[in-house]
Design a protein around this motif. Structure first.
Motif, PDB file in Angstrom:
ATOM      1  N   ILE A  29      23.147  78.371  28.831  1.00 49.49           N
ATOM      2  CA  ILE A  29      22.895  78.209  30.471  1.00 49.49           C
ATOM      3  C   ILE A  29      23.742  77.019  30.942  1.00 49.49           C
ATOM      4  O   ILE A  29      24.234  77.273  31.906  1.00 49.49           O
ATOM      5  N   HIS A  33      26.704  77.707  33.867  1.00 47.21           N
ATOM      6  CA  HIS A  33      26.734  77.080  35.145  1.00 47.21           C
ATOM      7  C   HIS A  33      28.080  76.111  35.307  1.00 47.21           C
ATOM      8  O   HIS A  33      28.719  76.048  36.050  1.00 47.21           O
ATOM      9  N   HIS A 133      18.298  75.507  33.758  1.00 47.66           N
ATOM     10  CA  HIS A 133      19.306  75.812  34.696  1.00 47.66           C
ATOM     11  C   HIS A 133      19.481  74.805  35.825  1.00 47.66           C
ATOM     12  O   HIS A 133      20.790  74.941  36.326  1.00 47.66           O
TER      13      HIS A 133
END
Length: 387
Positions: A29, A33, A133
């Motif tokens: 994750i 990003h 997230h």
């Protein structure tokens, strides 16, 4: 088919498998990003350390560096320094893996059965990914509340004082874990003394970086932020539900005052009127606190609910296995946990769930049910839970 299901279930019930999946989730994750360039929250955390070292105001906008504001305690800018000094992508990966593992290990050391730990690990996993997230501190806050409970159960006074006070100095509502201290009467005064000691140390922590003469300024700037932030929104909370579904004429402070009364009554009843002060009761208090602190938080966001969902998992452990509790836990899983994900219908999420803050509704119902269980003392002892 039964053999395949049994082997699959057995595989994913192994502690080392769960541990590996938690680490992998945090790493993937964070990397995702970083590659997409969507890590504003991490930029805020990283920049806060630099701003503190430069003796700048932590709580104003820096549009050339990031959008939004640094909403955390000044001490957090010091505590985040080990990650801030790493290269961006490395720090992001370490931060997310660290956040995931704090939750994993907090659950691992709970005084419950292996089967119950597996339920908690997997029930909160999707909500944990939602929180990861956002690269925020919510998983860490959830873990610190659970760690406070674990340390109290193990009579680890120093560790209790540290993790309980640390929650406040990351984000104010993390200090809710201190409400657990009175339920451990034997070591109450010792626990309170150590808590106050660590609270004082963490309160002056920024002074060791910027000097004691700068400490009043840092607190003044933080206080200004908190006053302004209280006016921002209703949150994914009881406040948001009331103000979007019913009326906006009720001031937020009145709703939160009702919440404080409910909290006080719950804690007083559990402390004074429940004769059997056992592990099950104490876990019910943890569950209550973790849901309450989000439900009455005017700034609660979708990813903040990783805290309340851990509370829901604890509620389910002490609940009688009947149609109502099973329906409630499914409702939480669908509307609270799955609604932010791609498996949930987008048009329902965008048209109903987000505008009306419906993600908080299942947690509210569980919170009310937990109060009923404790006030009637109909909760199920942990050792009697077999499914």
């Amino acid at each position: 088919m039964n053999t395949f299901w049994h082997k699959t279930k057995s595989f994913f019930s192994q502690e080392k498998v769960v541990w590996g999946i938690y680490i992998l989730a945090g790493f993937v994750i964070a990397l995702q990003h970083y590659l997409h360039g969507s890590y504003n929250n991490y930029k805020i955390f990283k920049a806060s350390t630099a701003h503190l070292l430069a003796r700048q105001n932590l709580h104003v906008e820096y549009p050339n560096e990031y959008f939004d504001l640094f909403l955390y305690h000044p001490s957090f800018a010091v505590l985040f320094a080990p990650f801030a000094w790493m290269p961006m992508w490395v720090g992001m990966c370490f931060w997310n893996v660290f956040s995931a593992l704090t939750v994993f290990y907090a659950i691992k050391f709970l005084p419950i059965s292996a089967k119950q730990k597996n339920f908690v690990w997997w029930f909160v996993f999707v909500e944990l990914m939602t929180a990861l997230h956002n690269l925020q501190t919510n998983p860490l806050i959830a873990a610190l509340i659970v760690w406070t409970f674990v340390n109290l159960e193990n009579q680890k006074t120093v560790a209790t004082g540290f993790v309980s006070s640390l929650g406040f100095f990351i984000k104010g509502y993390g200090g809710i874990s201190a409400a657990l201290l009175p339920f451990y009467r034997k070591d109450f005064f010792k626990n309170v003394f150590v808590y106050i000691l660590f609270f004082g140390i963490l309160a002056i922590l920024p002074a060791f970086v910027v000097g004691f003469d700068q400490l009043p300024r840092l607190y003044s700037e933080w206080q200004t932020l908190l006053i302004e932030d209280h006016k921002v929104n209703y949150g994914v909370s009881i406040i948001g539900l009331i103000c979007t579904l019913i009326t906006t004429s009720i001031p937020i402070i009145y709703i939160q005052l009702v919440g404080l009364i409910c909290l006080g009554l719950f804690l007083a009843y559990g402390f004074f009127l429940v004769k059997n002060q056992d592990l099950t009761l104490r876990l019910s208090v943890v569950a209550y606190l973790m849901m309450w602190v989000i439900l009455f938080n005017h700034a609660a966001e979708s990813n903040t609910h990783v805290i309340s969902v851990v509370g829901v998992a604890f509620w389910y452990l002490i609940s009688p296995r009947n149609k109502l509790t099973k329906a409630l836990v499914i409702f939480v899983f669908i509307l609270t946990i799955l609604s932010p994900t791609d498996v949930f219908p987008k048009f329902i999420r965008d048209k109903y769930v987000i505008p009306y803050n419906l993600k908080a509704l299942p947690v509210l119902l569980v919170w009310l049910h937990l109060q009923y269980l404790v006030f009637t003392q109909k909760y199920q002892p942990l050792h009697e839970q077999n499914d």
